[in-house]
Design a protein around this motif. Structure first.
Motif, mmCIF file in Angstrom:
data_model
loop_
_atom_site.group_PDB
_atom_site.id
_atom_site.type_symbol
_atom_site.label_atom_id
_atom_site.label_comp_id
_atom_site.label_asym_id
_atom_site.label_seq_id
_atom_site.Cartn_x
_atom_site.Cartn_y
_atom_site.Cartn_z
ATOM 1 N N TYR A 310 0.898 -1.239 0.054
ATOM 2 C CA TYR A 310 -0.057 -0.033 0.046
ATOM 3 C C TYR A 310 0.849 1.138 0.040
ATOM 4 N N LEU A 311 1.824 1.481 0.680
ATOM 5 C CA LEU A 311 2.537 2.460 0.827
ATOM 6 C C LEU A 311 3.536 2.451 -0.258
ATOM 7 N N GLY A 312 3.743 1.487 -0.833
ATOM 8 C CA GLY A 312 4.508 1.480 -2.338
ATOM 9 C C GLY A 312 3.732 1.847 -3.248
ATOM 10 N N VAL A 313 2.533 1.649 -3.436
ATOM 11 C CA VAL A 313 1.781 1.990 -4.595
ATOM 12 C C VAL A 313 1.567 3.648 -4.366
ATOM 13 N N LEU A 314 1.204 3.911 -3.139
ATOM 14 C CA LEU A 314 1.181 5.545 -2.875
ATOM 15 C C LEU A 314 2.251 6.292 -3.137
ATOM 16 N N ALA A 478 -6.025 10.133 11.394
ATOM 17 C CA ALA A 478 -4.609 10.732 10.996
ATOM 18 C C ALA A 478 -3.682 10.422 9.772
ATOM 19 N N GLY A 479 -3.935 8.996 9.780
ATOM 20 C CA GLY A 479 -3.329 8.158 8.780
ATOM 21 C C GLY A 479 -3.648 8.510 7.469
ATOM 22 N N LEU A 480 -4.952 8.402 7.360
ATOM 23 C CA LEU A 480 -5.795 8.469 6.072
ATOM 24 C C LEU A 480 -5.478 9.940 5.606
ATOM 25 N N ASP A 481 -5.694 10.663 6.469
ATOM 26 C CA ASP A 481 -5.690 12.168 6.225
ATOM 27 C C ASP A 481 -4.260 12.380 5.441
ATOM 28 N N GLY A 482 -3.323 12.039 6.299
ATOM 29 C CA GLY A 482 -1.840 12.017 5.671
ATOM 30 C C GLY A 482 -1.631 11.326 4.336
ATOM 31 N N LEU A 483 -2.155 9.975 4.306
ATOM 32 C CA LEU A 483 -1.725 9.271 2.923
ATOM 33 C C LEU A 483 -2.819 9.574 1.761
#
Length: 511
Positions: A310-314, A478-483
């Motif tokens: 997920y972080l890789g795709v983003l 907080a995570g969804l807002d940041g990502l």
């Protein structure tokens, strides 16, 4: 005479293969089937079929495999025309090792009708049925493990039990046929990445059988075993480049090539009925309790893979090895595993947890294993419970920080949300809950708090007690807002820079 690039793999070609291609060291003509496997994809051919090939070389017995596919692709178009032979390549950076696997004796396509699969599964000679049907193949509710009686395939199969299309329905009907014909016991062995997969398999089959009446349910209780197992080997989807590698390096064509890493592991609960292949003689482990092994693998290796996907795709990375080569993502995953995941694990015999973390991360750096992040991200709703939500629940129960583990949960949400029309259809996703999450995103839009609240209300994924936990909700918001921001990796960098957030801690046992 050496093979030419026009030669397809076949029994007649074996004697002409170059010496650096390992070939079956037993008489395939003498093989008799004793194992059926449902879901003959890359992983099975790179793992259980290879273990069986090793066993046949070590101690020849009648443990030939019959491969069954009840979902695409068609086996007849690949394995069938090669007499079920295929090449297993081990890739480690620039090194390539080729081996012909011969343990599969026949393949069966059963996509259009369950009948061919049922014929094999009801055979008295079949004493063990293994399966790799992915997490969603069990038609269970991820948050509870119970059979999803509202699943369309289950609804169909309960109404049409003699023409099933789901795994639980097919297995229940096969057991009913065995009971009615010869009554021989059978072991059903799940090889999928589901915690307590034997218990889940037993639950869904028995629940389905109970709807068919007490006679079948009672027979299953007395004659069928559902051991749990932990399987491990990274085996990405085969590409045209992989098929071309066999032709260029070894001089023949093989349309059923599979690729894997050197590492492999198979831990099986020692609970069988009838005869069982002695895979423990060739590297597998028979143990009384698989749980410590499966928690370690799912929460560490699979947790790292899910996080990097997920972080890789983003971040714009296509493959796992590219994502982990990024110092920020590698540092994040290492800290998440060592600081938050490892404390949730029980002791594992013979394994040092910190060394296992480093071994797992090292495996992911293999540049020859082109595991696409989108492939790993597939069906995330079926995976995040065991890989992320369960360790989060354990941490919250002790009042410990989840600042790192919550990020990939938000990453899963961001991945599905960004595939919605409201967020630009950034990519296509494959997940049983993709349409539901897209509908939520389209309805709510950019109100992150409301978006998280609506997604956490999907109780098939999120246990209601966890979804209501204020610490968990705050971190995910907080995570969804940041990502979803213009700088998702800036958010990851910020999380790493902050000390453990004691402000969001809570008393133990509130999860």
């Amino acid at each position: 005479m050496s093979p030419s690039p026009a030669d397809h793999l076949s029994p007649a070609l074996l004697d002409r293969l170059p010496p650096n291609v390992r070939k079956p060291a037993y008489d395939r003509a003498a093989l008799r089937p004793g194992i059926a496997h449902i879901g003959v994809g890359a992983f099975h051919r790179c793992h259980q079929a290879e273990y069986t090939d090793d066993l046949l070389e070590h101690h020849f017995d009648r443990w030939g495999l019959i491969g069954i596919n009840i979902r695409p692709p068609s086996l007849a178009e690949t394995l069938g025309r090669q007499d079920s032979l295929y090449t297993r390549l081990i890739r480690q950076n620039d090194d390539v090792e080729a081996r012909i696997i011969g343990s599969i004796v026949r393949v069966v396509d059963s996509q259009d009708s369950a009948a061919p699969a049922l014929d094999v599964l009801a055979w008295p000679e079949i004493e063990i049925v293994t399966m790799t049907v992915t997490e969603k193949g069990y038609c269970h509710i991820p948050s509870s493990g119970a059979l999803d009686l509202d699943h369309p395939d289950i609804v169909h199969d309960l109404a049409n039990p003699h023409a099933p299309r789901s795994v639980p329905g097919i297995l229940a009907r096969a057991l009913e046929l065995r009971m009615a014909s010869h009554g021989r016991p059978v072991t059903l062995l799940s090889c999928d990445n589901i915690p307590t997969n034997g218990i889940i398999l037993g639950n869904v089959v028995r629940t389905f059988a109970e709807r068919r009446g007490s006679t079948l349910a009672n027979w299953i209780a007395a004659n069928v075993a559902f051991p749990s197992a932990m399987v491990d080997r990274i085996a990405p989807a085969t590409t045209k480049a992989d098929i071309d590698t066999v032709e260029k390096r070894f001089g023949y064509r093989d349309s059923a090539v599979v690729i894997g890493e050197r590492f492999r592991q198979w831990v099986i609960e020692n609970r069988f009925v009838g005869r069982v292949p002695r895979w423990d003689l060739v590297g597998a482990s028979f143990v009384d309790d698989v749980t410590p092994f499966e928690h370690l693998k799912m929460r560490v290796l699979n947790g790292a893979q899910t996080t990097l996907s997920y972080l890789g795709v983003l971040s714009g990375f296509k493959h796992t090895f590219e994502a982990i080569a990024d110092p920020l993502l590698a540092g994040f995953v290492r800290r998440m595993l060592t600081e938050e995941t490892l404390p949730t694990l029980m002791p594992v015999p013979g394994i040092v947890p910190t060394a296992y973390v480093e071994q797992s991360l090292s495996r992911l750096t293999n540049t020859a294993i082109h595991h696409r992040n989108h492939q790993i991200a597939t069906d995330g709703s079926q995976k995040i419970v065991q890989r992320l939500l369960n360790p989060i629940r354990d941490r919250l129960a002790k009042g410990d920080s989840i600042a790192l583990l919550s990020v990939p949960v938000a990453g899963w949400m961001a991945y599905l949300v960004k595939a919605s029309a409201r967020f630009g259809r950034a990519w296509q996703v494959s997940d049983p809950f993709a349409d539901k999450i897209a509908a939520i995103a389209d309805r709510i839009g950019s109100d992150i708090g409301a978006l998280v609240e609506a997604i956490l209300a999907v109780d098939a994924i999120f246990d209601p007690a966890l979804a209501a936990n204020r610490v968990f909700r705050a971190h995910v918001v907080a995570g969804l807002d940041g990502l979803l921001s213009d700088d998702p990796m800036g958010f990851v960098r910020q999380v790493l820079a902050e000390p453990t957030d004691d402000r969001l801690k809570q008393p133990a046992r509130s999860a």
